[in-house]
Design an enzyme around this catalytic site. Structure first.
Site, PDB file in Angstrom:
ATOM      1  N   GLY A 124       0.806  -1.213   0.000  1.00  0.00           N
ATOM      2  CA  GLY A 124       0.000   0.000   0.000  1.00  0.00           C
ATOM      3  C   GLY A 124       0.839   1.263   0.000  1.00  0.00           C
ATOM      4  O   GLY A 124       0.369   2.323   0.435  1.00  0.00           O
ATOM      5  N   GLY A 125       2.069   1.161  -0.484  1.00  0.00           N
ATOM      6  CA  GLY A 125       2.919   2.348  -0.580  1.00  0.00           C
ATOM      7  C   GLY A 125       3.268   2.969   0.756  1.00  0.00           C
ATOM      8  O   GLY A 125       3.634   4.150   0.809  1.00  0.00           O
ATOM      9  N   SER A 204       4.867  -5.527  -2.714  1.00  0.00           N
ATOM     10  CA  SER A 204       4.976  -4.094  -2.991  1.00  0.00           C
ATOM     11  C   SER A 204       5.688  -3.394  -1.830  1.00  0.00           C
ATOM     12  O   SER A 204       6.815  -3.739  -1.504  1.00  0.00           O
ATOM     13  CB  SER A 204       3.590  -3.511  -3.269  1.00  0.00           C
ATOM     14  OG  SER A 204       3.683  -2.226  -3.835  1.00  0.00           O
TER      15      SER A 204
END
Length: 756
Positions: A124-125, A204
């Protein structure tokens, strides 16, 4: 043995499970519940477990504190709060709470089955997300007899604001994850898990966190294996460029013009969490992060303060290339097309990696653009028909290149297996285009493998095909096999009908996950070779900043490395006599193959100075004390070993390195005080594409041991006076990305008054 365990677990699932599972952890008792997976198997669920004290009030932005005990039985049948955030997927608005430090444990058994443990770190960055079952249901994984733990951690400014102070050094969100892992280590045996077999895995931003944690001193000896999916901490987008300025920008956007960090902290602590999150979103949306490659509230390289734990206090690449990451099995990979988004500009200079630090419109940048056009595009790079090619270039910049570099660097410093994969399957359970993308591309994209690892809300109205179910069974078996044994395919079977070889220096073996499993070698070799040459030519390791305010003093990055730092006060180690015992860089080449040399014979003479211990002071040439405490040593007896290195250009274009040595003992050597440092241009060498060389060199028929990394090398002027002092393992300027010890040399050199 394995079949007996499976039968035991099947008996438990067949009806002997307790209807009211009760577990006692260090803080108190937890009441869980029984859940049935899609396959019909039952497992225990314990949700909303606090692993740290709520980070409220004065604890905002600070490292997590240990959890407090509770009285009675705590209800663990529902998920806890997610971190305060703007949810772009489900709610598409503000959700959550600051009181969010909860984890969930899902297990087939609580009766001491001693099962492998998999700890999931969501992506989720570093801005949004949670470990909740709307996206990360554990059902398929738990079916394969592992304990699954999912966690929430602080995101955005709440988790990653840094003021470069002992109170708020940054990385609070990563320290949340560390605290969760420590809690699992202490308590997972109560849930049937093996505290000695913890695998952390993430995707991610979660993958960046996983790779960072394998390099952090805070998780030393906690992690057994790691799975890194679509990202790692080499990414320039992972780290903040100027944390203090980011904090000031956030404060200004909320009406605070203060420059003093204490005033800024006081103001931000008093600001409602919702206001902070919304201001963060305006300044630092996911779209802006993608466009600028600058996450205002991402990871930071922390300043070191006495008594304050730091996740990382020097560039990640320093730790990676010097072999200080956890020496554990790694499973790492990507999807076939990571990113597809609107093309904002036709200027391909935007897709040159930022960490190359090339000036826009410079000769070097324009030359790289021309090469990119030839390599990636069949025709006009600005046309609509070129969009898929553009997306592949974007994916290489954002994910694939860093994955390739990470594997290459890791190969040089570990003797544990590295398994490389590419997820290339497109089916009904792919989720990327259901979340972010609607371009109708027939590629596996960023996040798509998650639809096969986890049960999620996007599957509610989806009827998977037999091929989808087969792919799900395959990837779940691969991941859980790796967690159990470190080998994703210990035995071939109907689902896993091929052999998966770990990568080597000669072959980056890669398992292509599609309708069939295929072992390929060196995927995208031409493109990766191109970028590797660009990095060899332009990347400078000292350009990796410490991510602190430009007005702040630089961090001495080698002061706190007790496990490998031979500069510490350890008089019991005689580094002159026992160099091989402390050389932790065994996989690094000591001498690299030269490149770009004209067809001439070049002779380089070096003098290796080895300090001899005097009776009063136990000091070796390896230590900074030789310089900083040099008042204790007026004159040191030295042994001078002169090494002559001759480089010959052969007719076939190859090159031959000839080394000769002789030893002299002068009557008196200059004192350390008299050594005048003068920084000069070193010769350019190459690392032979990261391939390790033999640590012995054949010199005129005599097999000689290559020099270890614990010597000091002095290059002499023609008059015999010392010209410069460098560490023998410090590489020439052009070879820095593939070697070790550079930042230590730069810090050591600057501490003596030298200039970069």
């Amino acid at each position: 043995m394995i079949s007996a365990v499976n039968e035991f677990l099947d008996d438990l699932r067949g009806g002997r499970m307790s209807e009211s599972p009760l577990v006692t952890v260090e803080q108190g008792q937890l009441q869980g519940r029984i859940v049935n997976s899609p396959s019909g198997k039952a497992f225990y669920s314990f949700q909303g477990i606090p692993y740290a004290k709520p980070p409220l009030g004065s604890l905002r932005f600070k490292a997590p504190q240990p959890p407090e005990p509770w009285d009675g039985i705590r209800d663990a049948t529902a998920e806890g709060n997610v971190c305060a955030q703007i949810d772009p997927v489900f709610a598409k608005s503000y959700v959550g709470d600051e009181n969010c430090l909860f984890l969930n444990v899902y297990t087939p058994s609580t009766d001491g089955a001693f099962l492998p443990v998999m700890i999931w770190i969501h992506g989720g960055g570093f801005k949004w997300g949670s470990g909740n079952t709307n996206l990360y249901g554990p059902d398929f994984l738990v079916d394969r007899d592992v304990v699954v733990v999912t966690i929430n951690y602080r995101c955005g400014a709440l988790g990653f604001l840094s003021l470069n102070t002992p109170e708020v050094p940054g990385n609070a969100g990563i320290k949340d994850i560390v605290q969760a892992i420590r809690w699992v280590k202490d308590n997972i045996h109560h849930f049937g898990g093996n505290a000695g077999n913890l695998t952390i895995f993430g995707e991610s931003a979660g993958a960046r966190a996983v790779s960072l944690l394998t390099a952090s001193p805070l998780t030393k000896n906690l992690i057994s294996k790691a799975i890194i999916q679509s990202g790692n901490a080499l990414s320039s987008r992972a780290f903040q460029r100027d944390p203090l300025q980011s904090a000031k920008a956030l404060a200004r956007s909320l009406g605070c013009e203060a420059e003093d960090v204490d005033e800024i902290l006081e103001f931000l602590i008093a600001t409602p969490a919702k206001d902070l999150v919304e201001a963060d979103e305006k300044l630092n949306s996911l779209q802006k992060v993608l466009e600028t490659s600058n996450n205002l509230f991402g990871l930071v390289i922390e300043k070191e303060f006495p008594g304050v734990e730091a996740v990382i206090s020097e560039p990640f690449i320093n730790i990676l290339t010097s072999g200080r990451t956890a020496n554990i099995p790694i499973l790492v990979g990507t999807t076939s097309l990571e990113y597809a988004c609107e093309r904002k500009t036709d200027d391909l200079q935007e897709l040159i990696p930022a960490d190359l630090n090339l000036d826009r419109n410079s000769e070097e940048a324009l030359a790289i653009v021309e090469e990119i056009k030839k390599l990636y595009f069949k025709g006009n790079h600005t046309g609509v028909e070129s969009l898929p090619e553009y997306f592949h270039l974007l994916s290489d910049k954002l994910i694939n290149l860093d994955t390739h570099r990470y594997i290459k660097y890791l190969l040089q410093v570990t003797n544990r297996p590295i398994y490389y994969y590419r997820f290339d399957y497109v089916g009904e359970l792919n989720i990327a285009q259901k979340i972010f993308f609607s371009l109708g591309l027939k590629y596996a994209m960023h996040m798509d493998e998650l639809g096969y690892l986890f049960k999620n809300d996007f599957q509610k109205d989806v009827e998977p095909t037999p091929e989808d179910i087969k792919m799900r069974e395959r990837i779940v078996r691969l991941w859980t096999n790796f967690a159990k044994s470190g080998n994703p395919i210990p035995d071939e079977n109907h689902y896993l009908n091929t052999n998966w070889l770990p990568v080597t220096n000669d072959n980056l073996y890669c398992l292509n996950l599609n309708s069939e499993l295929t072992l390929i070698s060196n995927p995208d070799k031409e493109k990766m070779d191109f970028w590797e040459k660009i990095y060899d030519k332009h990347y400078r390791i000292w350009d990796e900043t410490t991510n602190q305010s430009k007005n702040e003093p630089q961090i001495d990055t080698f002061k706190k490395e007790p496990e490998i730092d031979t500069y510490q006060n350890e008089p019991e180690i005689d580094t002159c006599k026992k160099e091989t015992e402390i050389d932790t860089y065994k996989n690094e080449p000591e001498i690299d193959t030269p490149k770009h040399e004209p067809e001439i014979v070049s002779v380089i003479e070096t003098v290796v100075i080895t300090q001899v211990m005097n009776k009063e002071t136990s000091v070796s040439e390896e230590r900074t004390e030789v310089v900083s405490d040099s008042d204790q040593i007026d004159r040191a007896e030295v042994e001078t070993q002169i090494t002559t290195t001759t480089l010959l250009e052969n007719n076939d274009g190859s090159q031959t390195l000839i080394v000769t040595e002789k030893t002299e003992t002068p009557e008196q050597a200059p004192s350390v005080k008299e050594m005048i440092l003068e920084f000069s241009e070193p010769a350019q060498l190459e690392s032979n594409e990261h391939k390790p060389v033999n640590d012995h060199i054949n010199t005129n028929g005599v097999d000689k041991k290559a020099r270890t990394s614990n010597e000091i090398k002095m290059v002499h002027n023609s008059n015999g006076a010392p010209k410069e002092v460098i560490r023998a393992n410090d590489p020439p300027e052009d070879d820095l990305p593939k070697n070790i010890g550079v930042n230590k040399f730069v810090s050591f050199f600057e501490s003596l008054g030298g200039k970069k």
